[in-house]
Design an enzyme around this catalytic site. Sequence first.
Site, PDB file in Angstrom:
ATOM      1  N   LYS A  34       0.647  -0.820   0.151  1.00  0.00           N
ATOM      2  CA  LYS A  34      -0.108   0.098   0.049  1.00  0.00           C
ATOM      3  C   LYS A  34       0.719   1.593  -0.234  1.00  0.00           C
ATOM      4  CE  LYS A  34      -0.587   0.386   4.811  1.00  0.00           C
ATOM      5  NZ  LYS A  34      -1.450  -0.414   6.387  1.00  0.00           N
ATOM      6  N   TYR A 265      14.989  30.420   7.855  1.00  0.00           N
ATOM      7  CA  TYR A 265      13.984  31.167   7.993  1.00  0.00           C
ATOM      8  C   TYR A 265      14.369  31.318   9.616  1.00  0.00           C
ATOM      9  CZ  TYR A 265      11.873  30.614   3.633  1.00  0.00           C
ATOM     10  OH  TYR A 265      11.364  30.609   1.993  1.00  0.00           O
TER      11      TYR A 265
END
Length: 380
Positions: A34, A265
Site C-alpha cells: 500500500k 527562516y
Amino acid sequence: MSALGEAVIDLDAIARNVRMIAAVAGTPLMAVVKADGFGHGAVPVARAALRAGAGWLGVTSASEALALRAAGITAPTLSWLHRPDDDFGQLIAAGVDIGVSTTTHLHAVVDAAHRLGVPATVQLKADTGLSRNGAAGDDWPELVGWARKYEVEGGVRVRGVWSHLTDADEPGSPRLVPQVAAFEEALRVARSAGLDPDLVHLANSAAALAAPRTRFDLCRIGLALYGVDPFGPSGPGDVGLHAAMTLRTTVVNVKRVPAGTGVSYGPGYVTRAPTTLALLPLGYADGLTRAAEGRAEVWLGGRRRPIAGRIAMDQCVVDAGDRPVAIGDPVVVFGPGHGDRAQPTVADWARWAGTNPHEILTGVGARVARDHLQERAETS
C-alpha cells in the site's frame, strides 16, 4: 543523479527480507505494498517480493489493487479499505479479494457481484481491540451470518477471516494475549455460522518475527518488508533485515560564513563560529519533515553533519563546519547505515521527528526520483 534527489531502492534487499521473514514465521507471507509500496514503488516491490516467495499482496484501496493488475501482476491480492459506494465490480472482475468489515459494505459487494453475474471473493475483518476497521460485538455475528447466507446463495465466497494487532511491536505487551483470544473467538463464531475460511490471518511484521501464536495461515508484512526493524530500539536487537531505501542528493551551493550568521527562516539557527554551509535541494515537500528540525543530520564528507535552521519546502542547509565541501558532493539523507559512524537511517529520522518510520518512508515526495537497482540490472 538526474534529479535533485533520488531514492535508491535495493530490490535485492526486499527479496532477502521476504526470505528471512518466511524462514522465521514458517507461514506464507502477504507483502503489503500500500501507499506505493511505502514509497518504494508498489509494482517493482511487488514483483521482487513475489519472486522471493511471497504468496499474497496487500493494499488499502481499489485504485492500488487495480494498478497492480494493470501492470500485469496477477498474484492473489487483498484490498481492505473502501467506501460502500466504491465500484466493487472492478475489483471482482480483476479477481481481487475484498476486505469487508460491515454489513453495509457486504451488501454493496454482493449487489456488484449480482450485476456482474460473478461471485465476489471476500475476507471478513473482525475488530479484536484496535477499534478501527473490522466488526466487533454484535456486529460480528450479524456480518458472518449475512456472509454465510450470501455464500449459500452464490453471491460471495468467504476466503478469509482476519484482524489486525494493536501493539505487537511492543515486546511483552499485555494486550497481545487477550487480542489473540478475541480473534480466536471471532473465528469460532464464524465457523459456527457455517463459514469455512481457507485463510486465517492476524500477524503483522512484528508478530511474524516474534509472536508464534499469532501466525495462523498467513503473515502480513509491511515495515519489515522494507528492511526496517518493527521493534525499534526497544526490541530484541538486530533481526537481520536489510533496509531497501537510500535517500540521497548532492550539494548545490557552498558558502563560507562568519560567526553570528543566521541560517534559513527566522532565523532560529545562528552560527557560533566561522563555518561552511552546504545547500541541499531537498525539503519538506520531499520528505524532510520540519518536525525533525534541530535534531536531524545527514551524511556528508564521511560523517554526520547537522541540518542548520528551518527546513524549507524545497531545500535545507547543512552546517559542514571546517570540513572541505564542494558543489556536487554526494549526501545521504538516510540509508541502511554502516560502520562505527553510521549514516543516518530512516529510524533515526523517525526518532528525530517523533513519529514512526512508516511516515518518513511514505513522506518521500513524488518529485524524488526512484531508482530500482535490481529492476535496472534486469532490463539493461
